[in-house]
Design an enzyme around this catalytic site. Structure first.
Site, PDB file in Angstrom:
ATOM      1  N   ASP A  20       0.833  -1.205   0.000  1.00 50.43           N
ATOM      2  CA  ASP A  20       0.000   0.000   0.000  1.00 50.43           C
ATOM      3  C   ASP A  20       0.868   1.256   0.000  1.00 50.43           C
ATOM      4  OD1 ASP A  20      -2.326   1.432   0.012  1.00 50.43           O
ATOM      5  OD2 ASP A  20      -2.740   1.148   2.148  1.00 50.43           O
ATOM      6  N   ASN A  68     -10.485  -2.911  -6.411  1.00 50.24           N
ATOM      7  CA  ASN A  68      -9.705  -2.013  -7.276  1.00 50.24           C
ATOM      8  C   ASN A  68     -10.338  -1.812  -8.654  1.00 50.24           C
ATOM      9  OD1 ASN A  68      -6.418  -3.037  -6.020  1.00 50.24           O
ATOM     10  ND2 ASN A  68      -7.729  -1.359  -5.387  1.00 50.24           N
TER      11      ASN A  68
HETATM   12  C1  FPP Z   1      -1.796   0.139  -3.461  1.00 51.60           C
HETATM   13  O1  FPP Z   1      -1.387   1.484  -3.468  1.00 51.60           O
HETATM   14  C2  FPP Z   1      -1.215  -0.558  -4.593  1.00 51.60           C
HETATM   15  C3  FPP Z   1      -1.902  -1.130  -5.610  1.00 51.60           C
HETATM   16  C4  FPP Z   1      -3.376  -1.101  -5.684  1.00 51.60           C
HETATM   17  C5  FPP Z   1      -1.238  -1.753  -6.762  1.00 51.60           C
HETATM   18  C6  FPP Z   1      -0.006  -2.556  -6.469  1.00 51.60           C
HETATM   19  C7  FPP Z   1       0.609  -2.860  -7.761  1.00 51.60           C
HETATM   20  C8  FPP Z   1       1.917  -2.825  -8.034  1.00 51.60           C
HETATM   21  C9  FPP Z   1       2.973  -2.565  -7.032  1.00 51.60           C
HETATM   22  C10 FPP Z   1       2.283  -3.027  -9.465  1.00 51.60           C
HETATM   23  C11 FPP Z   1       3.164  -4.147  -9.797  1.00 51.60           C
HETATM   24  C12 FPP Z   1       2.759  -5.447  -9.248  1.00 51.60           C
HETATM   25  C13 FPP Z   1       3.225  -6.619  -9.714  1.00 51.60           C
HETATM   26  C14 FPP Z   1       2.881  -7.879  -9.019  1.00 51.60           C
HETATM   27  C15 FPP Z   1       4.052  -6.708 -10.902  1.00 51.60           C
HETATM   28  P1  FPP Z   1      -2.486   2.610  -3.551  1.00 51.60           P
HETATM   29  O2  FPP Z   1      -2.604   3.021  -4.990  1.00 51.60           O
HETATM   30  O3  FPP Z   1      -3.747   2.157  -2.933  1.00 51.60           O
HETATM   31  O4  FPP Z   1      -1.802   3.748  -2.700  1.00 51.60           O
HETATM   32  P2  FPP Z   1      -2.535   4.890  -1.875  1.00 51.60           P
HETATM   33  O5  FPP Z   1      -3.289   4.186  -0.778  1.00 51.60           O
HETATM   34  O6  FPP Z   1      -1.391   5.694  -1.368  1.00 51.60           O
HETATM   35  O7  FPP Z   1      -3.413   5.639  -2.830  1.00 51.60           O
END
Ligand code: FPP
Length: 243
Positions: A20, A68
């Site tokens: 996260d 998501n």
């Molecule tokens: C949460 O951060 C993260 C995600 C929803 C996506 C995670 C995906 C990756 C790291 C991409 C690559 C993955 C692989 C397996 C190749 P957020 O966007 O919810 O952050 P925030 O809470 O700060 O908005």
């Protein structure tokens, strides 16, 4: 790696991560959210290396939840493209380190090119047995449990399973990856104290490690810090500690 990890007495077999904070990491730098996810993909690579080095057999990362799908189409599209480019970038490393790729989730909801790319990497690494990298994709734990209940009901109706045989093991046996042991350690970055519909059944007895560090800043050193913290925990599974 520019640090010396401490020798670990206990190495978890399975570590699961809620990655996260990509969005906040990007926002603090005046970058787009997808830039945060791209940097996050570098941390996935770092986690893979650290897990291999520590001798962890299973590493699961929560890359995309069923919730998501409600994000803006532009961000979803960016994440899907990033998944494909990340797999292109990691695949050689998966082979060099003999790491098997698996995925869990409602894969039928993913765009076809993403599914095809993932399947190619799954097939190409299927023979590796020492280390497994699991991507939770379009994953929701309540859906996983509901689907298990549906399959169990079908088996009872067809006579393959008896009602009295439905126990905890039977539920576990009908989840997406029944042969994978439950994680001993769950790591969540960026400070939120929530499970967010991640492995609700499998994390029943797991240790939780939550850090304020945003996922793009969570690299090998932070991964080993989490393992060191896990080593200081005392897991009793509800029993009384023996003196
Ligand atoms: C949460 O951060 C993260 C995600 C929803 C996506 C995670 C995906 C990756 C790291 C991409 C690559 C993955 C692989 C397996 C190749 P957020 O966007 O919810 O952050 P925030 O809470 O700060 O908005």
């Amino acid at each position: 790696m520019d640090f010396d990890p401490q020798p670990l007495e206990k190495v978890p077999r399975h570590v699961a991560i809620i990655m996260d904070g990509n969005g906040r990491w990007a926002q603090e730098r005046g970058l787009s959210r997808i830039e945060g996810h791209k940097e996050g993909a570098q941390s996935v690579r770092a986690a893979l290396r650290a897990a291999k080095q520590a001798g962890i057999e299973f590493l699961t990362v929560y890359a995309f939840s069923t919730e998501n799908w409600k994000r803006p189409p532009q961000e979803i599209d960016g994440l899907m493209k990033l998944l494909i480019s990340s797999l292109n970038a990691y695949e050689q490393e998966l082979h060099e380190n003999k790491i098997r790729l698996r995925v869990m989730g409602q894969l039928e909801r993913l765009p076809l090119p993403v599914r095809a790319r993932i399947q190619k990497a799954i097939d190409a690494t299927a023979a590796y047995t020492g280390h497994t990298f699991i991507i939770a994709l379009s994953y929701g734990s309540r859906t996983e449990i509901a689907e298990a209940a549906k399959r169990i009901t079908e088996k009872v109706q067809s006579g393959e399973l008896k009602t009295e045989d439905i126990d905890e093991q039977a539920i576990s046996d009908h989840l997406y990856l029944p042969d994978v042991p439950d994680p001993e350690l769950m790591i969540r970055t960026s400070g939120e104290l929530r499970l967010s519909n991640f492995l609700l059944w499998q994390l029943s007895y797991s240790e939780f490690y939550v850090t304020d560090t945003y996922w793009p800043d969570f690299r090998e050193e932070q991964f080993f810090k989490a393992l060191e913290a896990y080593n200081l925990r005392d897991r009793r599974y509800g029993a009384v500690k023996k003196k």
